[in-house]
Design a protein around this motif. Structure first.
Motif, PDB file in Angstrom:
ATOM      1  N   ILE A 144       0.823  -1.221   0.000  1.00  0.00           N
ATOM      2  CA  ILE A 144       0.000   0.000   0.000  1.00  0.00           C
ATOM      3  C   ILE A 144       0.854   1.266   0.000  1.00  0.00           C
ATOM      4  CG2 ILE A 144      -1.941  -1.109   1.189  1.00  0.00           C
ATOM      5  CD1 ILE A 144      -1.045   0.389   3.774  1.00  0.00           C
ATOM      6  N   ASN A 145       0.249   2.331  -0.527  1.00  0.00           N
ATOM      7  CA  ASN A 145       0.792   3.672  -0.374  1.00  0.00           C
ATOM      8  C   ASN A 145      -0.408   4.613  -0.362  1.00  0.00           C
ATOM      9  OD1 ASN A 145       2.571   5.855  -0.185  1.00  0.00           O
ATOM     10  ND2 ASN A 145       3.988   5.000  -1.697  1.00  0.00           N
ATOM     11  N   PHE A 146      -0.177   5.885  -0.103  1.00  0.00           N
ATOM     12  CA  PHE A 146      -1.276   6.854  -0.015  1.00  0.00           C
ATOM     13  C   PHE A 146      -0.913   8.108  -0.802  1.00  0.00           C
ATOM     14  CE2 PHE A 146      -1.554   4.324   3.829  1.00  0.00           C
ATOM     15  CZ  PHE A 146      -2.912   4.199   4.092  1.00  0.00           C
ATOM     16  N   ILE A 147      -1.931   8.741  -1.405  1.00  0.00           N
ATOM     17  CA  ILE A 147      -1.752  10.081  -1.974  1.00  0.00           C
ATOM     18  C   ILE A 147      -2.108  11.069  -0.869  1.00  0.00           C
ATOM     19  CG2 ILE A 147      -2.406  11.687  -3.812  1.00  0.00           C
ATOM     20  CD1 ILE A 147      -3.565   9.294  -5.357  1.00  0.00           C
ATOM     21  N   HIS A 148      -1.302  12.094  -0.716  1.00  0.00           N
ATOM     22  CA  HIS A 148      -1.578  13.072   0.343  1.00  0.00           C
ATOM     23  C   HIS A 148      -2.934  13.741   0.096  1.00  0.00           C
ATOM     24  CE1 HIS A 148      -1.252  16.247   3.250  1.00  0.00           C
ATOM     25  NE2 HIS A 148      -0.197  15.615   3.771  1.00  0.00           N
ATOM     26  N   PRO A 149      -3.776  13.818   1.145  1.00  0.00           N
ATOM     27  CA  PRO A 149      -5.118  14.405   0.929  1.00  0.00           C
ATOM     28  C   PRO A 149      -5.069  15.837   0.397  1.00  0.00           C
ATOM     29  CG  PRO A 149      -4.690  14.025   3.299  1.00  0.00           C
ATOM     30  CD  PRO A 149      -3.596  13.347   2.537  1.00  0.00           C
ATOM     31  N   LYS A 150      -3.990  16.559   0.678  1.00  0.00           N
ATOM     32  CA  LYS A 150      -3.878  17.941   0.186  1.00  0.00           C
ATOM     33  C   LYS A 150      -3.663  17.982  -1.323  1.00  0.00           C
ATOM     34  CE  LYS A 150      -4.626  20.080   3.878  1.00  0.00           C
ATOM     35  NZ  LYS A 150      -5.885  20.808   3.961  1.00  0.00           N
ATOM     36  N   ASP A 151      -3.190  16.866  -1.912  1.00  0.00           N
ATOM     37  CA  ASP A 151      -3.004  16.787  -3.372  1.00  0.00           C
ATOM     38  C   ASP A 151      -4.154  16.045  -4.045  1.00  0.00           C
ATOM     39  OD1 ASP A 151      -0.622  18.028  -2.945  1.00  0.00           O
ATOM     40  OD2 ASP A 151       0.656  16.358  -3.571  1.00  0.00           O
ATOM     41  N   ALA A 152      -5.164  15.666  -3.268  1.00  0.00           N
ATOM     42  CA  ALA A 152      -6.210  14.790  -3.812  1.00  0.00           C
ATOM     43  C   ALA A 152      -7.600  15.312  -3.452  1.00  0.00           C
ATOM     44  CB  ALA A 152      -6.009  13.362  -3.306  1.00  0.00           C
ATOM     45  N   GLY A 153      -7.736  16.639  -3.445  1.00  0.00           N
ATOM     46  CA  GLY A 153      -9.057  17.229  -3.216  1.00  0.00           C
ATOM     47  C   GLY A 153      -9.625  16.934  -1.838  1.00  0.00           C
ATOM     48  N   GLY A 154      -8.730  16.810  -0.837  1.00  0.00           N
ATOM     49  CA  GLY A 154      -9.213  16.611   0.533  1.00  0.00           C
ATOM     50  C   GLY A 154      -9.591  15.177   0.857  1.00  0.00           C
TER      51      GLY A 154
END
Ligand code: CMX
Length: 140
Positions: A116-126
């Protein structure tokens, strides 16, 4: 890029209570349950009908857990949404090229040995977006 909605993650205070709610009120079946120390969570995957999409119930293992922090700030509720991918290495490279920040330089271990990995919520429309490459020997 993404092949399915793998799961929607919901922050809960008490995992057993939440599992009972989803079983009794919605008739969902639990496919898998584990504790992930690195992520600071006790979690359960609840199947949505016969589909391979799940609701992931996430309870904090301790007060330093990401989930504890999330609940303190927002209360219980939807914490993340997760897309399934075939190759997380390829998808992460593509997303980086497209200018999105990923949380980890390399994928970490997720549910049932997935990567797994995550996209930062600040770069993904919250929205906190998780990317999941399932373990072929795992639950799906
Ligand atoms: N969804 C949307 N936005 C979120 C968020 C979430 N779940 N968590 C944090 N944010 C936003 C906050 O609202 C805040 O925005 P503002 O600055 O506008 O207030 C900003 O991101 C920073 O939030 P924070 O409370 O200071 O939180 P941190 O930066 O310490 O942590 C994050 C945020 C995404 C880096 C952290 O939650 C993280 O590492 N998440 C990935 C790991 C994870 O969620 N593990 C648990 C699940 C395990 C699993 O799925 O297997």
């Amino acid at each position: 890029l993404f092949t399915h909605i793998d799961h929607v993650g919901i922050a809960v205070r008490d995992l057993d209570e939440a599992i009972s709610f989803y079983e009794e009120k919605y008739g969902m079946k639990m496919l898998h349950r584990e504790e992930n120390e690195e992520q600071g969570v006790a979690e359960a995957m609840m199947a949505v009908g016969d589909s391979t999409s799940c609701i992931q119930l996430l309870a904090p293992l301790n007060e330093k857990s990401t989930i504890a922090k999330f609940i303190e700030k927002n209360g219980v509720g939807i914490q993340q949404m997760a897309y399934r991918v075939e190759s997380i290495d390829e998808v992460c490279a593509t997303l980086k090229e497209r200018g999105l920040r990923l949380l980890y330089p390399e994928p970490k271990r997720g549910t049932a040995g997935s990567r797994i990995n995550f996209i930062h919520p600040k770069d993904a429309g919250g929205v906190l977006v998780e990317l999941v490459e399932p373990n072929p020997e795992g639950m799906h």
